[in-house]
Design a protein around this motif. Structure first.
Motif, short mmCIF file in Angstrom:
data_model
loop_
_atom_site.label_atom_id
_atom_site.label_comp_id
_atom_site.label_asym_id
_atom_site.label_seq_id
_atom_site.Cartn_x
_atom_site.Cartn_y
_atom_site.Cartn_z
N TRP A 170 0.86 -1.19 0.00
CA TRP A 170 0.00 0.00 0.00
C TRP A 170 0.89 1.23 0.00
CZ3 TRP A 170 0.43 -3.40 4.14
CH2 TRP A 170 1.11 -2.92 5.26
N ASP A 171 0.29 2.38 -0.21
CA ASP A 171 1.01 3.64 -0.15
C ASP A 171 0.52 4.44 1.04
OD1 ASP A 171 2.59 3.26 -2.40
OD2 ASP A 171 1.04 4.03 -3.75
N GLY A 172 1.48 5.01 1.80
CA GLY A 172 1.13 5.88 2.91
C GLY A 172 1.39 5.25 4.26
N GLU A 173 1.20 6.05 5.30
CA GLU A 173 1.33 5.61 6.69
C GLU A 173 -0.07 5.60 7.30
OE1 GLU A 173 3.86 4.60 8.69
OE2 GLU A 173 5.01 4.55 6.82
N PRO A 174 -0.48 4.49 7.93
CA PRO A 174 -1.85 4.44 8.45
C PRO A 174 -2.11 5.47 9.55
CG PRO A 174 -0.60 2.49 9.10
CD PRO A 174 0.26 3.24 8.15
N LYS A 175 -3.24 6.15 9.43
CA LYS A 175 -3.67 7.13 10.44
C LYS A 175 -5.06 6.72 10.92
CE LYS A 175 -1.45 10.90 7.87
NZ LYS A 175 -1.39 10.25 6.55
N PRO A 176 -5.34 6.86 12.21
CA PRO A 176 -6.66 6.45 12.73
C PRO A 176 -7.71 7.52 12.47
CG PRO A 176 -5.28 7.21 14.53
CD PRO A 176 -4.43 7.30 13.29
N LEU A 177 -8.10 7.69 11.20
CA LEU A 177 -9.05 8.75 10.85
C LEU A 177 -10.46 8.45 11.37
CD1 LEU A 177 -8.03 9.62 7.16
CD2 LEU A 177 -7.18 10.59 9.30
N ALA A 178 -10.79 7.16 11.48
CA ALA A 178 -12.14 6.79 11.93
C ALA A 178 -12.11 5.96 13.20
CB ALA A 178 -12.84 6.00 10.83
N ALA A 179 -10.91 5.60 13.68
CA ALA A 179 -10.78 4.68 14.81
C ALA A 179 -10.29 5.41 16.05
CB ALA A 179 -9.79 3.57 14.46
N ALA A 180 -10.52 4.80 17.21
CA ALA A 180 -9.98 5.35 18.45
C ALA A 180 -8.47 5.18 18.48
CB ALA A 180 -10.62 4.65 19.64
N GLN A 181 -8.00 4.01 18.00
CA GLN A 181 -6.56 3.77 17.90
C GLN A 181 -6.29 2.60 16.97
OE1 GLN A 181 -4.61 2.33 21.52
NE2 GLN A 181 -6.59 1.75 22.38
N LEU A 182 -5.01 2.49 16.56
CA LEU A 182 -4.56 1.41 15.69
C LEU A 182 -3.51 0.58 16.43
CD1 LEU A 182 -3.92 3.47 12.40
CD2 LEU A 182 -6.03 2.30 13.09
N ALA A 183 -3.38 -0.69 16.05
CA ALA A 183 -2.33 -1.53 16.64
C ALA A 183 -1.89 -2.58 15.64
CB ALA A 183 -2.85 -2.21 17.91
#
Ligand code: 8GT
Length: 153
Positions: free
Chosen positions: A108-121
């Motif tokens: 994929w392209d990019g760095e994941p950002k939690p735009l819709a989530a409380a947090q990512l893991a």
């Protein structure tokens, strides 16, 4: 002679299935990205594979490309989405059923950002099932872990 049901009557007898596309984004360390739903949402606070409901006429792959851009600000391409497994069950209490197709994606392209989530893991595949998740994510996670261990994908 029986009168054919109108599409409206048929819909009342058999509510539409909610179709959901989800993805396991796999990084170079073999870890999978999970997101935690905001508290205020349905299944609030639970962890899930990123993705979402198909819009009318949308393919599973197109829905994922759109949802992953909206939720994580990442660009994924349909050709990099590999089907892994699926799960079916009841959606909410309106008598509808839900089908979730899980794909795998390593590019994929990019760095994941939690735009819709409380947090990512980022999680080891075998550890995903230890998270608090909505019901269908458990069989998805178990099958994903088995298939990754087998080296099949
Ligand atoms: N991941 C997951 N989602 C489930 C399960 N059961 C179930 O009803 N759902 C529902 O399936 C939907 C998944 O699509 P989504 O993530 O786009 O839903 P959403 O409400 O955030 O998006 P929306 O704002 O477009 O409605 C959610 O409403 C979620 O609550 C389940 O076992 N796992």
């Amino acid at each position: 002679m029986k009168t054919p049901l109108s599409s409206c009557e048929a819909a009342e007898i058999r509510p539409p299935t909610v179709m959901v596309a989800a993805v396991s984004l796999l990084n170079a360390e073999g870890k999978v990205l999970l997101q935690q739903r905001p508290e205020a949402d349905a299944h609030g606070g639970l962890w899930e594979f990123p993705g979402g409901k198909l819009e009318s006429g949308e393919s599973f792959e197109a829905a994922l490309v759109r949802e992953i851009a909206e939720e994580l600000d990442l660009i994924v391409r349909p050709e990099n989405l590999t089907p892994v497994t699926f799960a079916t069950g009841a959606a909410g209490n309106a008598g509808r059923s839900i089908t979730i197709l899980l794909f795998c994606c390593r590019i994929w392209d990019g760095e994941p950002k939690p735009l819709a989530a409380a947090q990512l893991a980022w999680m080891e595949p075998a550890m995903i099932g230890t998270l608090a998740m909505p019901p269908l994510d458990y069989p998805l996670a178990e099958r994903l872990s088995q298939i990754l261990q087998s080296g099949f994908i």
